[in-house]
Design a protein around this motif. Structure first.
Motif, PDB file in Angstrom:
ATOM      1  N   GLN A 133       0.831  -1.282   0.127  1.00 32.05           N
ATOM      2  CA  GLN A 133      -0.035   0.023  -0.077  1.00 32.05           C
ATOM      3  C   GLN A 133       1.071   1.158  -0.005  1.00 32.05           C
ATOM      4  OE1 GLN A 133      -2.647   0.336   3.137  1.00 32.05           O
ATOM      5  NE2 GLN A 133      -3.913   1.911   2.362  1.00 32.05           N
ATOM      6  N   PHE A 134       1.938   1.255   0.589  1.00 34.17           N
ATOM      7  CA  PHE A 134       2.738   2.299   0.781  1.00 34.17           C
ATOM      8  C   PHE A 134       4.227   1.768   0.612  1.00 34.17           C
ATOM      9  CE2 PHE A 134      -0.688   3.281   3.854  1.00 34.17           C
ATOM     10  CZ  PHE A 134      -1.211   4.236   3.243  1.00 34.17           C
ATOM     11  N   GLY A 135       5.069   2.741  -0.086  1.00 38.10           N
ATOM     12  CA  GLY A 135       6.307   2.351  -0.386  1.00 38.10           C
ATOM     13  C   GLY A 135       7.293   2.083   0.633  1.00 38.10           C
ATOM     14  N   SER A 136       7.137   2.650   1.787  1.00 37.87           N
ATOM     15  CA  SER A 136       8.073   2.988   2.877  1.00 37.87           C
ATOM     16  C   SER A 136       8.420   1.548   3.648  1.00 37.87           C
ATOM     17  CB  SER A 136       8.041   4.229   3.754  1.00 37.87           C
ATOM     18  OG  SER A 136       6.586   3.916   4.271  1.00 37.87           O
ATOM     19  N   THR A 137       7.166   0.833   3.612  1.00 37.15           N
ATOM     20  CA  THR A 137       7.292  -0.484   4.379  1.00 37.15           C
ATOM     21  C   THR A 137       8.191  -1.528   3.536  1.00 37.15           C
ATOM     22  OG1 THR A 137       5.076  -0.936   3.625  1.00 37.15           O
ATOM     23  CG2 THR A 137       5.433  -0.079   5.795  1.00 37.15           C
ATOM     24  N   LEU A 138       7.609  -1.382   2.224  1.00 35.13           N
ATOM     25  CA  LEU A 138       8.489  -2.286   1.206  1.00 35.13           C
ATOM     26  C   LEU A 138       9.739  -2.306   1.216  1.00 35.13           C
ATOM     27  CD1 LEU A 138       8.166  -4.738  -0.711  1.00 35.13           C
ATOM     28  CD2 LEU A 138       7.516  -3.131  -2.297  1.00 35.13           C
ATOM     29  N   GLU A 139      10.323  -0.768   1.037  1.00 35.94           N
ATOM     30  CA  GLU A 139      11.544  -0.316   1.174  1.00 35.94           C
ATOM     31  C   GLU A 139      12.107  -0.869   2.266  1.00 35.94           C
ATOM     32  OE1 GLU A 139      13.750   4.081   0.847  1.00 35.94           O
ATOM     33  OE2 GLU A 139      11.922   3.801   1.736  1.00 35.94           O
ATOM     34  N   GLN A 140      11.637  -0.872   3.476  1.00 30.28           N
ATOM     35  CA  GLN A 140      12.628  -1.282   4.736  1.00 30.28           C
ATOM     36  C   GLN A 140      12.682  -2.784   4.762  1.00 30.28           C
ATOM     37  OE1 GLN A 140      13.165   0.708   7.662  1.00 30.28           O
ATOM     38  NE2 GLN A 140      14.553  -1.175   7.617  1.00 30.28           N
ATOM     39  N   VAL A 141      11.652  -3.418   4.127  1.00 25.46           N
ATOM     40  CA  VAL A 141      11.829  -5.109   4.101  1.00 25.46           C
ATOM     41  C   VAL A 141      13.278  -5.373   2.867  1.00 25.46           C
ATOM     42  CG1 VAL A 141      10.990  -7.203   3.003  1.00 25.46           C
ATOM     43  CG2 VAL A 141       9.330  -5.625   4.391  1.00 25.46           C
ATOM     44  N   PHE A 142      13.222  -4.497   1.888  1.00 20.53           N
ATOM     45  CA  PHE A 142      14.543  -4.810   1.059  1.00 20.53           C
ATOM     46  C   PHE A 142      15.893  -4.291   1.689  1.00 20.53           C
ATOM     47  CE2 PHE A 142      11.467  -6.066  -2.056  1.00 20.53           C
ATOM     48  CZ  PHE A 142      12.255  -6.784  -3.080  1.00 20.53           C
ATOM     49  N   ALA A 143      15.608  -3.146   2.619  1.00 19.83           N
ATOM     50  CA  ALA A 143      16.899  -2.817   3.153  1.00 19.83           C
ATOM     51  C   ALA A 143      17.294  -3.847   3.961  1.00 19.83           C
ATOM     52  CB  ALA A 143      16.509  -1.526   3.865  1.00 19.83           C
ATOM     53  N   ILE A 144      16.354  -4.203   4.788  1.00 18.02           N
ATOM     54  CA  ILE A 144      16.734  -5.519   5.877  1.00 18.02           C
ATOM     55  C   ILE A 144      17.355  -6.621   5.071  1.00 18.02           C
ATOM     56  CG2 ILE A 144      15.865  -7.142   7.499  1.00 18.02           C
ATOM     57  CD1 ILE A 144      14.037  -4.909   8.478  1.00 18.02           C
ATOM     58  N   TYR A 145      16.982  -7.169   4.247  1.00 20.03           N
ATOM     59  CA  TYR A 145      17.159  -8.023   3.459  1.00 20.03           C
ATOM     60  C   TYR A 145      18.480  -7.725   2.839  1.00 20.03           C
ATOM     61  CZ  TYR A 145      17.580 -11.916  -0.037  1.00 20.03           C
ATOM     62  OH  TYR A 145      18.078 -13.067  -0.599  1.00 20.03           O
ATOM     63  N   CYS A 146      18.868  -6.812   2.302  1.00 17.61           N
ATOM     64  CA  CYS A 146      20.134  -6.450   1.494  1.00 17.61           C
ATOM     65  C   CYS A 146      21.117  -5.935   2.956  1.00 17.61           C
ATOM     66  CB  CYS A 146      20.018  -5.244   0.502  1.00 17.61           C
ATOM     67  SG  CYS A 146      19.182  -5.456  -0.765  1.00 17.61           S
ATOM     68  N   ASN A 147      21.019  -5.716   3.792  1.00 13.17           N
ATOM     69  CA  ASN A 147      21.843  -5.265   4.938  1.00 13.17           C
ATOM     70  C   ASN A 147      22.356  -6.470   5.499  1.00 13.17           C
ATOM     71  OD1 ASN A 147      21.367  -2.473   4.145  1.00 13.17           O
ATOM     72  ND2 ASN A 147      19.947  -2.001   6.185  1.00 13.17           N
ATOM     73  N   VAL A 148      21.348  -7.480   5.448  1.00 16.97           N
ATOM     74  CA  VAL A 148      21.730  -8.697   6.295  1.00 16.97           C
ATOM     75  C   VAL A 148      22.693  -9.629   5.314  1.00 16.97           C
ATOM     76  CG1 VAL A 148      20.902 -10.790   7.455  1.00 16.97           C
ATOM     77  CG2 VAL A 148      20.179  -8.785   7.888  1.00 16.97           C
ATOM     78  N   LEU A 149      22.031  -9.635   4.093  1.00 13.89           N
ATOM     79  CA  LEU A 149      22.981 -10.441   2.994  1.00 13.89           C
ATOM     80  C   LEU A 149      24.328 -10.533   3.003  1.00 13.89           C
ATOM     81  CD1 LEU A 149      21.542 -12.431   0.956  1.00 13.89           C
ATOM     82  CD2 LEU A 149      22.196 -10.566  -0.874  1.00 13.89           C
ATOM     83  N   GLN A 150      25.069 -11.594   3.090  1.00 14.72           N
ATOM     84  CA  GLN A 150      26.438 -11.777   3.058  1.00 14.72           C
ATOM     85  C   GLN A 150      26.794 -12.277   1.841  1.00 14.72           C
ATOM     86  OE1 GLN A 150      27.367 -13.805   6.600  1.00 14.72           O
ATOM     87  NE2 GLN A 150      27.335 -12.065   7.988  1.00 14.72           N
ATOM     88  N   VAL A 151      28.062 -11.655   1.330  1.00 16.50           N
ATOM     89  CA  VAL A 151      28.520 -12.385   0.085  1.00 16.50           C
ATOM     90  C   VAL A 151      30.127 -12.364   0.280  1.00 16.50           C
ATOM     91  CG1 VAL A 151      28.848 -11.696  -2.538  1.00 16.50           C
ATOM     92  CG2 VAL A 151      26.859 -10.742  -1.123  1.00 16.50           C
ATOM     93  N   TRP A 186      22.205  -1.184  12.130  1.00 13.13           N
ATOM     94  CA  TRP A 186      22.862  -1.547  10.644  1.00 13.13           C
ATOM     95  C   TRP A 186      21.845  -2.460  10.063  1.00 13.13           C
ATOM     96  CZ3 TRP A 186      23.641  -6.680   9.139  1.00 13.13           C
ATOM     97  CH2 TRP A 186      23.763  -7.408  10.266  1.00 13.13           C
ATOM     98  N   GLU A 187      20.787  -3.158  10.583  1.00  8.27           N
ATOM     99  CA  GLU A 187      20.086  -4.017   9.876  1.00  8.27           C
ATOM    100  C   GLU A 187      19.009  -3.288   9.299  1.00  8.27           C
ATOM    101  OE1 GLU A 187      19.604  -8.270  11.754  1.00  8.27           O
ATOM    102  OE2 GLU A 187      19.424  -6.981  13.294  1.00  8.27           O
ATOM    103  N   THR A 188      18.720  -2.276   9.876  1.00  9.45           N
ATOM    104  CA  THR A 188      17.318  -1.577   9.492  1.00  9.45           C
ATOM    105  C   THR A 188      17.867  -0.355   8.836  1.00  9.45           C
ATOM    106  OG1 THR A 188      17.214  -0.237  11.612  1.00  9.45           O
ATOM    107  CG2 THR A 188      15.873  -2.372  11.100  1.00  9.45           C
ATOM    108  N   GLU A 189      18.836   0.195   8.642  1.00 13.76           N
ATOM    109  CA  GLU A 189      19.549   1.275   7.991  1.00 13.76           C
ATOM    110  C   GLU A 189      19.195   1.377   6.422  1.00 13.76           C
ATOM    111  OE1 GLU A 189      23.410   4.094   7.976  1.00 13.76           O
ATOM    112  OE2 GLU A 189      23.616   1.992   8.331  1.00 13.76           O
ATOM    113  N   LEU A 190      18.579   2.585   6.080  1.00 13.22           N
ATOM    114  CA  LEU A 190      18.274   2.720   4.867  1.00 13.22           C
ATOM    115  C   LEU A 190      19.365   3.460   4.070  1.00 13.22           C
ATOM    116  CD1 LEU A 190      14.578   4.095   4.878  1.00 13.22           C
ATOM    117  CD2 LEU A 190      15.249   1.964   4.243  1.00 13.22           C
ATOM    118  N   HIS A 191      19.851   3.030   2.877  1.00 11.75           N
ATOM    119  CA  HIS A 191      21.172   3.703   2.270  1.00 11.75           C
ATOM    120  C   HIS A 191      20.793   4.543   1.152  1.00 11.75           C
ATOM    121  CE1 HIS A 191      24.025   1.588   4.733  1.00 11.75           C
ATOM    122  NE2 HIS A 191      23.300   0.674   4.470  1.00 11.75           N
TER     123      HIS A 191
END
Length: 100
Positions: A40-58, A95-100
């Protein structure tokens, strides 16, 4: 590096597919239709992707090491967003929830 490694792109693609399909971490989110709350609102989806990308290790070869862990942490945020009684354990670090 000009582009994200193929393994990272594949991991993000699968995450987006499961998220949109309503099948992110079925053990944690079983019975919760989180999609209306996220889309419904972009900011919640944005937070989900931020957490996923911040936690992801490569690793140094561009191979994803912990897609399941990154998905689970994102699913925990979704659950907490949709279920006010749910408590994230362990709590998110900044660091897990930080938006870049």
């Amino acid at each position: 590096m000009e582009h994200l490694p193929v393994d990272v792109r594949a991991s993000l693609r699968f995450f987006a597919f499961y998220l949109a399909n309503g099948t992110i971490d079925l053990d944690l989110l079983d019975g919760i239709d989180y999609r209306p709350a996220l889309f419904q609102f972009g900011s919640t989806l944005e937070q989900v992707f931020a957490i996923y990308c911040n936690v992801l290790q490569v690793d140094e070869n561009g191979m994803v090491l912990n897609a399941g862990d990154a998905e689970y942490r994102a699913a925990q945020w979704i659950r907490a967003h949709c279920d006010q009684t749910y408590r994230v354990e362990p709590p998110f670090e900044a660091w897990e929830t930080e938006l870049h």
